[in-house]
Design a protein around this motif. Structure first.
Motif, PDB file in Angstrom:
ATOM      1  N   PHE A  20       0.864  -1.183   0.000  1.00 52.87           N
ATOM      2  CA  PHE A  20       0.000   0.000   0.000  1.00 52.87           C
ATOM      3  C   PHE A  20       0.897   1.228   0.000  1.00 52.87           C
ATOM      4  O   PHE A  20       1.998   1.203   0.566  1.00 52.87           O
ATOM      5  CB  PHE A  20      -0.909  -0.006   1.232  1.00 52.87           C
ATOM      6  N   VAL A  21       0.426   2.290  -0.627  1.00 51.03           N
ATOM      7  CA  VAL A  21       1.262   3.475  -0.753  1.00 51.03           C
ATOM      8  C   VAL A  21       0.471   4.697  -0.317  1.00 51.03           C
ATOM      9  O   VAL A  21      -0.693   4.854  -0.685  1.00 51.03           O
ATOM     10  CB  VAL A  21       1.711   3.665  -2.223  1.00 51.03           C
ATOM     11  N   HIS A  22       1.113   5.514   0.501  1.00 49.87           N
ATOM     12  CA  HIS A  22       0.487   6.785   0.872  1.00 49.87           C
ATOM     13  C   HIS A  22       1.573   7.823   1.135  1.00 49.87           C
ATOM     14  O   HIS A  22       2.501   7.565   1.912  1.00 49.87           O
ATOM     15  CB  HIS A  22      -0.407   6.630   2.111  1.00 49.87           C
ATOM     16  N   GLY A  44       5.641   2.244 -10.237  1.00 48.90           N
ATOM     17  CA  GLY A  44       6.121   2.044  -8.867  1.00 48.90           C
ATOM     18  C   GLY A  44       6.357   3.324  -8.087  1.00 48.90           C
ATOM     19  O   GLY A  44       7.210   3.371  -7.199  1.00 48.90           O
ATOM     20  N   ARG A  45       5.604   4.393  -8.418  1.00 47.94           N
ATOM     21  CA  ARG A  45       5.779   5.657  -7.697  1.00 47.94           C
ATOM     22  C   ARG A  45       5.255   5.574  -6.264  1.00 47.94           C
ATOM     23  O   ARG A  45       4.411   4.731  -5.954  1.00 47.94           O
ATOM     24  CB  ARG A  45       5.031   6.794  -8.432  1.00 47.94           C
ATOM     25  N   GLY A  46       5.728   6.484  -5.414  1.00 51.51           N
ATOM     26  CA  GLY A  46       5.274   6.569  -4.028  1.00 51.51           C
ATOM     27  C   GLY A  46       4.198   7.619  -3.823  1.00 51.51           C
ATOM     28  O   GLY A  46       3.665   7.763  -2.723  1.00 51.51           O
ATOM     29  N   ILE A  47       3.902   8.391  -4.849  1.00 49.29           N
ATOM     30  CA  ILE A  47       2.824   9.382  -4.808  1.00 49.29           C
ATOM     31  C   ILE A  47       2.073   9.339  -6.135  1.00 49.29           C
ATOM     32  O   ILE A  47       2.581   8.798  -7.110  1.00 49.29           O
ATOM     33  CB  ILE A  47       3.339  10.836  -4.609  1.00 49.29           C
ATOM     34  N   ILE A  48       0.869   9.912  -6.129  1.00 51.45           N
ATOM     35  CA  ILE A  48       0.175  10.129  -7.397  1.00 51.45           C
ATOM     36  C   ILE A  48       0.342  11.603  -7.741  1.00 51.45           C
ATOM     37  O   ILE A  48      -0.213  12.469  -7.072  1.00 51.45           O
ATOM     38  CB  ILE A  48      -1.330   9.805  -7.281  1.00 51.45           C
ATOM     39  N   PRO A  49       1.137  11.930  -8.754  1.00 50.72           N
ATOM     40  CA  PRO A  49       1.348  13.343  -9.101  1.00 50.72           C
ATOM     41  C   PRO A  49       0.032  14.029  -9.450  1.00 50.72           C
ATOM     42  O   PRO A  49      -0.824  13.440 -10.119  1.00 50.72           O
ATOM     43  CB  PRO A  49       2.279  13.267 -10.308  1.00 50.72           C
TER      44      PRO A  49
END
Lengths: 235, 235
Positions: free
Chosen positions: A38-40, A134-139
């Motif tokens: 999960f990413v936030h 595989g980004r850690g944020i959604i631009p």
């Protein structure tokens, strides 16, 4: 797989409903005991599925760490509005390459001047590219602003860069050294007017070139961001 | 505008028939006395229109010089065959960015294995991108070869580069120094197998990375060629 969360997980438990639930359980057929990332907000949370009900997937967070894929230099792309399909390509590729934010604006030579609000669609494209790469944020894809507003906003960046098709300086590693934020301004199909380049220069932007060949407006941001990421040591 | 010639102009006169004639006289409405740049084999020929008949445009060459837009480092892109629309994007963008040649090949994970010959269509895309970006040559899109053949061909380049999604060295300016020819090998949608990466390494290729984020197969060649051109001092 990577699932972006709206909120930071509380007390080590994540509950997934809706589209992500359907995607995980039906398309990917995830079962109890399987691992999901999960990413936030630039952090990866490693979870193990503990329960699946008819509308909810529950997972226990076992570890967390800063997403390695997030670059130290935060790049915002200020893109003069091209035709829609080109703008969508630009969102997709610049998100893959690591930009933090995309701001569309209207310049003198913009032919495409959208009437309908497409921001939801654009945000979806950003999300999908962020997951895939595989980004850690959604631009965030911002709302469309004027050239004047774009220039004002760019003044707040450590490194405001204006790419001009008629020529300018080359980017260098020294330029990006110790910089935290960079803004990359790219023209639409017809490039920028002389007046716009003067206003950019007057606002303190670096006037830069991408070489001797004339790049299409959807190729220029990809080249600029690739080189910029390379120069930070992350590309 | 730039018109590519099949043959080098003889005794200072150029005669244009067919599609280029129609494009020049009908779409662009070129008239006598106007200037046109003709291009052949990396040289620009500056011409002035002297006569227009019902099927031929004639121009007198007034000057010639080496096309400035041609890079000193000749880059050949060896691209594992992705889906067609992606390959077409790759041709377009890599030609804009300055590659000399594109060679499609089949790797283990290629899903797209074309039955029909598309080479004419691909060559057209290359030509159109070359015109648009001011190139001095039309990069050739080769026929589809095997991974093994591609590796063999790459051995003949000064700088054979294998881009591996699981990691490798970073490109450096030292790598490209004094090199005349570079070959860039990029995977298809699923990347390369471990076996393929070993065979590439055994053949003397550099195993390289494009950073921490996972790039789509149509973004990777654009990023690689952008950075490579930048490192030669021409991007």
């Amino acid at each position: 797989m990577r699932i972006f969360l709206q909120d930071r997980p509380v007390s080590g438990v994540v509950k997934i409903y809706g589209d992500d639930y359907i995607h995980l359980t039906r398309s990917l057929r995830v079962g109890c005991g399987e691992e999901i990332t999960f990413v936030h907000g630039g952090t990866d949370f490693f979870g193990v599925v503990t329960a699946i009900t008819k509308d909810c997937l529950e997972a226990k967070i076992t570890a967390e760490k800063l997403a390695e894929s997030e670059p130290n230099l935060k790049i915002t792309l200020f893109q003069a509005m091209p035709k829609f399909d080109k703008f969508e390509q630009i969102i997709e590729k610049s998100v893959e390459l690591g930009v933090t934010q995309i701001v569309p604006f209207l310049s003198e030579r913009c032919v495409s001047r959208p009437k309908n609000d497409k921001s939801q669609r654009w945000q979806k494209i950003s999300e999908s590219a962020a997951k895939q790469s595989g980004r850690g944020i959604i631009p965030e894809v911002g709302r469309i602003i004027s050239f004047k507003e774009a220039v004002e906003q760019m003044k707040t960046f450590d490194l405001p860069m204006f790419f001009y098709e008629t020529g300018g300086e080359r980017m260098t590693a020294e330029m990006v050294e110790n910089k935290k934020t960079a803004a990359v301004m790219i023209g639409a199909e017809g490039g920028f007017s002389l007046d716009e380049s003067r206003r950019a220069e007057a606002a303190g932007m670096k006037i830069l070139t991408l070489g001797k060949r004339i790049l299409r407006c959807e190729t220029a941001p990809v080249a600029a961001v690739s080189i910029l990421m390379y120069l930070t040591g992350e590309g």
